[in-house]
Design a protein around this motif. Sequence first.
Motif, mmCIF file in Angstrom:
data_model
loop_
_atom_site.group_PDB
_atom_site.id
_atom_site.type_symbol
_atom_site.label_atom_id
_atom_site.label_comp_id
_atom_site.label_asym_id
_atom_site.label_seq_id
_atom_site.Cartn_x
_atom_site.Cartn_y
_atom_site.Cartn_z
ATOM 1 N N TRP A 94 -9.385 -9.717 -0.867
ATOM 2 C CA TRP A 94 -9.947 -8.197 -1.318
ATOM 3 C C TRP A 94 -8.517 -7.482 -1.817
ATOM 4 N N HIS A 95 -7.167 -7.998 -1.578
ATOM 5 C CA HIS A 95 -6.026 -7.038 -1.923
ATOM 6 C C HIS A 95 -5.462 -7.583 -3.302
ATOM 7 N N GLU A 99 -5.828 -12.994 0.938
ATOM 8 C CA GLU A 99 -6.555 -11.758 1.201
ATOM 9 C C GLU A 99 -7.244 -11.661 -0.245
ATOM 10 N N HIS A 106 0.865 -1.241 0.089
ATOM 11 C CA HIS A 106 0.006 -0.059 -0.022
ATOM 12 C C HIS A 106 0.856 1.313 0.019
ATOM 13 N N ASP A 111 -7.320 -2.511 -1.754
ATOM 14 C CA ASP A 111 -8.176 -3.339 -1.029
ATOM 15 C C ASP A 111 -9.502 -3.218 -1.835
HETATM 16 ZN ZN LIG Z 1 -4.257 -4.544 1.296
#
Ligand SMILES: [Zn+2]
Length: 258
Positions: A233-234, A231, A179, A186
């Motif tokens: 969403w990432h 993850e 990030h 995300d």
């Molecule tokens: Zn992330």
Amino acid sequence: MSASISRPLQADGRAAGHVRSFAEFRRARMIRSLRRLAVAFVAVAALAVGVLFGLGRIAHIGPFAPGVPQAAYDARSWNLIVVNRWHRIPDDYPAPQLTKLANGQQVDSRIYPELQRMFDAMRADGISPEVTAGYRTHDEQQQIMDSTVFQYVNHQGMSEKEAAAAAETKVAVPGTSEHELGLAIDVNAVGASEADANQRVYDWLAANAWRYGFILRYPDGKNDVTGVLFEPWHYRYVGAEAARTIHDEGVTLEEYQR
Ligand SMILES: [Zn+2]
């Protein structure tokens, strides 16, 4: 007889040659002094750097995650940089040019057009996605880490050391988060509290994100390679060519770059 061919004597009875060696002696002494001065200077400089580095760590400024080696970075393949818990963002990584999204999140401007195209396509399929996290500064990443440690200490009764270790399994150590590159997002459903809405977003992304140059960065069962648990969403922008290969071969960015 023999005295006449030896060196002339000075008033104090020493050979005249001693005058030269006295000059040499003085020169040698000066060199020794300069050398000592140089050593002292280096020692003071080293101490100063050490103190500043230590203070920097405590205050979270200066080199980030100092124990972690820097990731390889080449401006020509900026989209393929591998930053993870074993490779921190390099010191010479240029601060990204950012584009602000409607909800206030920011991303590296170079990934914005493809992100927009991807979201348009998702919306056309009846899904309402939202970037819930884009670019983060080093300080913001540090705040997330600090508040996670704080929660573990205060709500789970861990020692500070235990809490720090636990937090590092959940939150990227500042300097090692994608990030902070501005190349990762995300994505969740807009205002979603129900798992179903988020799951629709994740399913769509898993099937289609590669078409826009984005990859599922932390797939299920690959955390020994990526250092991060699944993850859904990432997503990480790597560009169309890499994204296609990574998606088709079911590999991670780390494996693709090997
Ligand atoms: Zn992330």
